[in-house]
Motif scaffolding. Structure first.
Motif, PDB file in Angstrom:
ATOM      1  N   ARG A   7     -47.445 -18.991  15.823  1.00 51.34           N
ATOM      2  CA  ARG A   7     -47.269 -18.752  14.394  1.00 51.34           C
ATOM      3  C   ARG A   7     -48.582 -18.342  13.752  1.00 51.34           C
ATOM      4  N   LYS A   8     -48.454 -17.580  12.694  1.00 54.16           N
ATOM      5  CA  LYS A   8     -49.574 -17.236  11.831  1.00 54.16           C
ATOM      6  C   LYS A   8     -49.236 -17.719  10.422  1.00 54.16           C
ATOM      7  N   VAL A   9     -50.264 -18.025   9.647  1.00 54.77           N
ATOM      8  CA  VAL A   9     -50.031 -18.600   8.328  1.00 54.77           C
ATOM      9  C   VAL A   9     -50.719 -17.777   7.238  1.00 54.77           C
ATOM     10  N   PHE A  10     -50.228 -17.955   6.019  1.00 57.15           N
ATOM     11  CA  PHE A  10     -50.763 -17.265   4.845  1.00 57.15           C
ATOM     12  C   PHE A  10     -50.821 -15.751   5.046  1.00 57.15           C
ATOM     13  N   VAL A  11     -49.712 -15.191   5.500  1.00 59.28           N
ATOM     14  CA  VAL A  11     -49.631 -13.746   5.725  1.00 59.28           C
ATOM     15  C   VAL A  11     -49.033 -13.118   4.463  1.00 59.28           C
ATOM     16  N   SER A  12     -49.872 -12.498   3.660  1.00 53.53           N
ATOM     17  CA  SER A  12     -49.453 -11.967   2.365  1.00 53.53           C
ATOM     18  C   SER A  12     -48.594 -10.716   2.527  1.00 53.53           C
ATOM     19  N   GLY A  13     -47.457 -10.698   1.820  1.00 51.96           N
ATOM     20  CA  GLY A  13     -46.582  -9.534   1.847  1.00 51.96           C
ATOM     21  C   GLY A  13     -45.823  -9.345   3.133  1.00 51.96           C
ATOM     22  N   SER A  14     -45.762 -10.381   3.962  1.00 53.99           N
ATOM     23  CA  SER A  14     -45.224 -10.229   5.316  1.00 53.99           C
ATOM     24  C   SER A  14     -43.742  -9.897   5.340  1.00 53.99           C
ATOM     25  N   GLY A  31     -51.228 -20.820  -6.955  1.00 58.87           N
ATOM     26  CA  GLY A  31     -51.689 -19.570  -7.546  1.00 58.87           C
ATOM     27  C   GLY A  31     -51.382 -18.415  -6.612  1.00 58.87           C
ATOM     28  N   MET A  32     -51.575 -17.190  -7.101  1.00 62.69           N
ATOM     29  CA  MET A  32     -51.255 -15.991  -6.335  1.00 62.69           C
ATOM     30  C   MET A  32     -49.832 -16.081  -5.773  1.00 62.69           C
ATOM     31  N   ARG A  33     -48.914 -16.568  -6.598  1.00 60.06           N
ATOM     32  CA  ARG A  33     -47.562 -16.856  -6.127  1.00 60.06           C
ATOM     33  C   ARG A  33     -46.812 -15.588  -5.693  1.00 60.06           C
ATOM     34  N   ALA A  34     -47.119 -14.479  -6.329  1.00 60.47           N
ATOM     35  CA  ALA A  34     -46.381 -13.252  -6.033  1.00 60.47           C
ATOM     36  C   ALA A  34     -46.861 -12.531  -4.778  1.00 60.47           C
ATOM     37  N   THR A  35     -47.887 -13.058  -4.112  1.00 61.29           N
ATOM     38  CA  THR A  35     -48.261 -12.472  -2.816  1.00 61.29           C
ATOM     39  C   THR A  35     -47.266 -12.862  -1.735  1.00 61.29           C
ATOM     40  N   ARG A  36     -46.487 -13.927  -2.010  1.00 61.72           N
ATOM     41  CA  ARG A  36     -45.524 -14.437  -1.032  1.00 61.72           C
ATOM     42  C   ARG A  36     -46.211 -14.714   0.311  1.00 61.72           C
ATOM     43  N   SER A  37     -47.410 -15.255   0.258  1.00 62.23           N
ATOM     44  CA  SER A  37     -48.132 -15.591   1.487  1.00 62.23           C
ATOM     45  C   SER A  37     -47.363 -16.676   2.220  1.00 62.23           C
ATOM     46  N   ARG A  38     -47.037 -16.420   3.468  1.00 59.42           N
ATOM     47  CA  ARG A  38     -46.142 -17.332   4.160  1.00 59.42           C
ATOM     48  C   ARG A  38     -46.421 -17.362   5.657  1.00 59.42           C
ATOM     49  N   THR A  39     -45.736 -18.298   6.332  1.00 58.49           N
ATOM     50  CA  THR A  39     -45.827 -18.425   7.781  1.00 58.49           C
ATOM     51  C   THR A  39     -44.946 -17.371   8.454  1.00 58.49           C
ATOM     52  N   VAL A  40     -45.460 -16.848   9.572  1.00 58.02           N
ATOM     53  CA  VAL A  40     -44.705 -15.907  10.396  1.00 58.02           C
ATOM     54  C   VAL A  40     -44.603 -16.499  11.803  1.00 58.02           C
ATOM     55  N   LEU A  41     -43.382 -16.527  12.353  1.00 57.82           N
ATOM     56  CA  LEU A  41     -43.155 -17.057  13.702  1.00 57.82           C
ATOM     57  C   LEU A  41     -42.967 -15.914  14.691  1.00 57.82           C
ATOM     58  N   PHE A  42     -43.595 -16.054  15.853  1.00 58.66           N
ATOM     59  CA  PHE A  42     -43.456 -15.088  16.944  1.00 58.66           C
ATOM     60  C   PHE A  42     -42.806 -15.795  18.137  1.00 58.66           C
TER      61      PHE A  42
END
Length: 372
Positions: free
Chosen positions: A155-162, A199-210
Motif C-alpha cells: 500500500r501507499k498512503v496520502f496519494v493526492s488525486g489518486s 486540511g487540504m480536504r479536496a486533494t482526496r489524499s488517500r491510501t492505494v492498495l496494490f
C-alpha cells in the motif's frame, strides 16, 4: 533610465501561460469553499488546466511541449494555491509525476507517457508508505520477481488525486535497492474508504492498495540526469507561499473591518507592527522560492538543497500568516462561513509534506554546525 529585468522573473515568452493560470485560478476560487466542505476532488478544474494546454507545455520540445521554465512552474503553483490550494497540490503532483516518467523512462515509454499527458490523462505520485516516515524515497515494500518483470503487493498512503489517476509513479525495493516504475491503473489497484483530512480536504489524499500489480521491466525508470530538478520539489515552497498570500489578504481585510462602530484594528500600532514583520517575512520566503526556481533553470546543483530550505521557510510563514489572520479575525474567523478557518487548516499541510519541517530543520542544522 533602463531598468534591469529581475533574473527571477517569468520569461516574457511564457507570460501568456501565467495569464492563463491566473484567469483559470480566479474561476476555481468560486468552488474552493464547497470543495473543502465536501472533500470533493475538483476534477473539472484539473481538466480545465489540461485543456488549456498548460500541462503539455511543460513537456520537453522533443515530446511535443514547450519546455516551460521552472520559474513559470513556480508562479503557476503560487497563483493556483492562492485561489484553490487543493487544485495547486494535485496539479503539482500530477505534472511532477508525468514529467519524471518522461524524463527517466526509456525512449519508447517516455514517448508513451508524454502522449498520455498530451491526451489529458491523469498522473499521480504513489511513493509514501505507512511506515516510511522520513525515508519515503527508500521504500520498505519489496517487489516480487515475475519472470523478467515484478509484481507489487502493498500500500501507499496520502496519494493526492489518486481516484482520478490513469498512471502512477510508484517506488518499491528490488534486492534492497529503491526502484521506480510507471504503473497504469488496472483492476489490481484499489482504493479503500478514504480517511478524510483536516486540511487540504479536496486533494482526496488517500491510501492505494496494490495486489500483485505488474511492474514491467520496460517501465522501470532509470536515474535522472545529474542536473535534473524534480518539479514537485521545486514547486513545494510556492504551495505555501500562495496560501500565505491568501492569508495575508484575509488578515488585511479583517484588520480593516470596523466592528460595532469601534475603530478598525488596522489603526492599532501593534497590528501595524505585526503586519510589517509578517509582510516582510512573506516577501523573503517568496524571493527564496523564486531563487530556487531560477537555480533549477540554471541546472545548478544547489537547486535541490535550496528547495528543501525554501520549503521549510515557506511552510512556517504560511502557518504564521494564517494564525495571525485567525487572531485578527476574532470569533468570526472560527465560523465555517469564514475563509480564514479553511486557510488556517490548509496552511498546516505543507509542513507535513515530505520533507517535513522538523526533518529539514535537523538536516540543515547539522550541515550548518558541521561547517558545510
Amino acid at each position: 533610465m533602463l531598468t534591469r529585468r529581475s533574473p527571477f522573473a517569468v520569461p516574457a515568452a511564457e507570460q501568456n501561460w501565467i495569464d492563463t493560470a491566473t484567469t483559470l485560478a480566479q474561476e476555481f476560487a468560486a468552488t474552493v469553499a464547497d470543495d473543502d466542505r465536501d472533500a470533493r476532488l475538483p476534477i473539472e478544474h484539473l481538466r480545465a488546466l489540461s485543456d488549456s494546454g498548460l500541462d503539455a507545455a511543460f513537456l520537453p520540445p522533443e515530446h511535443g511541449g514547450q519546455g516551460l521554465s521552472y520559474v513559470t512552474l513556480a508562479h503557476t503553483v503560487r497563483i493556483l494555491a492562492a485561489h484553490h490550494p487543493a487544485v495547486a497540490t494535485v496539479w503539482l503532483m500530477h505534472i511532477g509525476a508525468a514529467h519524471a516518467l518522461v524524463t527517466m523512462s526509456a525512449p519508447d515509454e517516455a514517448a508513451f507517457f508524454a502522449a498520455e499527458l498530451r491526451a489529458g490523462k491523469r498522473f499521480v505520485n504513489a511513493l509514501s508508505e505507512p511506515a516510511g516516515g522520513r525515508f519515503f524515497l527508500a521504500p520498505q515494500q519489496n517487489a516480487t520477481p515475475a519472470g523478467e518483470n515484478w509484481t507489487l503487493t502493498g500500500r501507499k498512503v496520502f496519494v493526492s488525486g489518486s481516484e482520478a489517476a490513469d498512471h502512477m509513479l510508484v517506488n518499491t525495493s528490488i534486492d534492497g535497492v529503491p526502484a521506480f516504475f510507471g504503473v497504469t491503473v488496472d483492476d489490481t489497484v484499489s482504493f479503500p474508504p478514504i480517511d478524510e483530512t483536516v486540511g487540504m480536504r479536496a486533494t482526496r489524499s488517500r491510501t492505494v492498495l496494490f495486489e500483485n500489480t505488474p511492474l514491467l521491466a520496460s517501465r522501470r525508470c532509470g536515474f535522472p540526469p545529474a542536473d535534473y530538478a524534480n518539479l514537485i520539489t521545486v514547486g513545494f515552497a510556492m504551495l505555501s507561499i500562495g496560501i500565505a498570500e491568501s492569508a495575508m489578504d484575509a488578515y488585511a481585510a479583517a484588520a480593516r473591518k470596523s466592528k460595532g462602530g469601534a475603530p478598525a484594528q488596522s489603526e492599532n500600532q501593534w497590528v501595524q507592527m505585526e503586519t510589517g514583520m509578517l509582510w516582510t517575512q512573506l516577501q523573503a520566503a517568496r524571493l527564496f522560492a523564486e531563487r530556487v526556481a531560477w537555480l533549477a533553470d540554471e541546472r545548478s546543483e544547489e537547486a535541490m538543497p535550496a528547495a528543501a530550505e525554501s520549503k521549510m521557510l515557506a511552510n512556517e510563514v504560511a502557518k504564521q500568516a494564517a494564525a495571525e489572520a485567525l487572531r485578527v479575525g476574532g470569533g468570526g474567523s472560527f465560523l465555517l462561513s469564514s475563509p480564514i478557518q479553511r486557510i488556517f487548516r490548509d496552511a498546516q499541510a505543507g509542513a507535513l509534506m515530505a520533507y517535513s519541517v522538523p526533518l529539514t530543520q535537523q538536516v540543515v542544522g547539522e550541515a550548518v554546525l558541521a561547517g558545510s
